[in-house]
Design a protein around this motif. Sequence first.
Motif, PDB file in Angstrom:
ATOM      1  N   TYR A  24     106.505  61.611 -75.216  1.00 56.96           N
ATOM      2  CA  TYR A  24     106.461  61.794 -76.664  1.00 56.96           C
ATOM      3  C   TYR A  24     106.838  60.486 -77.334  1.00 56.96           C
ATOM      4  CZ  TYR A  24     106.508  66.779 -75.592  1.00 56.96           C
ATOM      5  OH  TYR A  24     106.200  68.030 -75.113  1.00 56.96           O
ATOM      6  N   LEU A  26     108.739  59.088 -80.377  1.00 58.79           N
ATOM      7  CA  LEU A  26     109.781  59.588 -81.273  1.00 58.79           C
ATOM      8  C   LEU A  26     110.455  58.432 -81.991  1.00 58.79           C
ATOM      9  CD1 LEU A  26     111.447  61.916 -78.631  1.00 58.79           C
ATOM     10  CD2 LEU A  26     109.762  62.579 -80.331  1.00 58.79           C
ATOM     11  N   PRO A  27     111.080  58.715 -83.137  1.00 57.11           N
ATOM     12  CA  PRO A  27     111.899  57.681 -83.779  1.00 57.11           C
ATOM     13  C   PRO A  27     113.048  57.270 -82.858  1.00 57.11           C
ATOM     14  CG  PRO A  27     111.481  59.483 -85.294  1.00 57.11           C
ATOM     15  CD  PRO A  27     110.987  59.928 -83.952  1.00 57.11           C
ATOM     16  N   VAL A  30     116.299  59.252 -82.868  1.00 52.96           N
ATOM     17  CA  VAL A  30     116.250  60.564 -82.218  1.00 52.96           C
ATOM     18  C   VAL A  30     116.478  60.407 -80.716  1.00 52.96           C
ATOM     19  CG1 VAL A  30     114.770  62.538 -81.692  1.00 52.96           C
ATOM     20  CG2 VAL A  30     114.765  61.572 -83.984  1.00 52.96           C
ATOM     21  N   SER A  70     112.513  53.758 -88.611  1.00 51.73           N
ATOM     22  CA  SER A  70     111.253  54.433 -88.345  1.00 51.73           C
ATOM     23  C   SER A  70     110.534  53.868 -87.124  1.00 51.73           C
ATOM     24  CB  SER A  70     110.349  54.345 -89.579  1.00 51.73           C
ATOM     25  OG  SER A  70     110.069  52.998 -89.853  1.00 51.73           O
ATOM     26  N   MET A  72     109.087  53.660 -83.716  1.00 54.08           N
ATOM     27  CA  MET A  72     108.721  54.710 -82.769  1.00 54.08           C
ATOM     28  C   MET A  72     108.838  54.188 -81.340  1.00 54.08           C
ATOM     29  SD  MET A  72     108.092  57.186 -84.758  1.00 54.08           S
ATOM     30  CE  MET A  72     107.040  58.440 -84.079  1.00 54.08           C
ATOM     31  N   LYS A  96     105.341  67.227 -87.483  1.00 57.36           N
ATOM     32  CA  LYS A  96     105.193  66.221 -86.431  1.00 57.36           C
ATOM     33  C   LYS A  96     106.142  66.543 -85.286  1.00 57.36           C
ATOM     34  CE  LYS A  96     106.114  62.765 -89.167  1.00 57.36           C
ATOM     35  NZ  LYS A  96     106.368  61.425 -89.678  1.00 57.36           N
ATOM     36  N   ARG A  97     105.780  66.080 -84.097  1.00 57.46           N
ATOM     37  CA  ARG A  97     106.657  66.300 -82.945  1.00 57.46           C
ATOM     38  C   ARG A  97     107.980  65.570 -83.120  1.00 57.46           C
ATOM     39  NH1 ARG A  97     101.624  65.335 -80.276  1.00 57.46           N
ATOM     40  NH2 ARG A  97     100.772  67.293 -79.530  1.00 57.46           N
ATOM     41  N   GLY A  98     107.937  64.400 -83.740  1.00 62.54           N
ATOM     42  CA  GLY A  98     109.179  63.664 -83.996  1.00 62.54           C
ATOM     43  C   GLY A  98     110.137  64.452 -84.867  1.00 62.54           C
ATOM     44  N   ASP A  99     109.594  65.198 -85.831  1.00 62.12           N
ATOM     45  CA  ASP A  99     110.433  66.044 -86.677  1.00 62.12           C
ATOM     46  C   ASP A  99     111.002  67.227 -85.900  1.00 62.12           C
ATOM     47  OD1 ASP A  99     109.987  64.347 -88.791  1.00 62.12           O
ATOM     48  OD2 ASP A  99     108.419  65.598 -89.689  1.00 62.12           O
TER      49      ASP A  99
END
Length: 110
Positions: A24, A26-27, A30, A70, A72, A96-99
């Motif tokens: 994935y 992600l930020p 995270v 931000s 990624m 979003k998957r990141g969220d």
Amino acid sequence: MPRRGTRPRPRPRTYNTRCVAKRYFLPRWVVKAIRKQAPLYGSQGRAVQVGTELLIRQKRRVKVDHRGDSAMVGMTYKLTPRTVELIEQLRAKYGKRGDVFAACVKALRT
């Protein structure tokens, strides 16, 4: 032919045929937050699993923090097929998957 008295090599403890390696993007904050929570749950994949199980059972949507970082980062987690399905279900709710992963971090913190 194996030598007499030798036993087959044991499998690593992390060996699990049910787990799937999923990548994935992600930020960065995270990914760092999941790493920070991982020792409590045993692994990063297990922390994500617990977070998604908590999110799917909540009636209200968790407010997601959108931090300034931000950038990624691609991260691979070993997850059960159910966890992968839950992430996709939650993606419809969070966008979003990141969220979804950010909401997991918040659910694990509370």
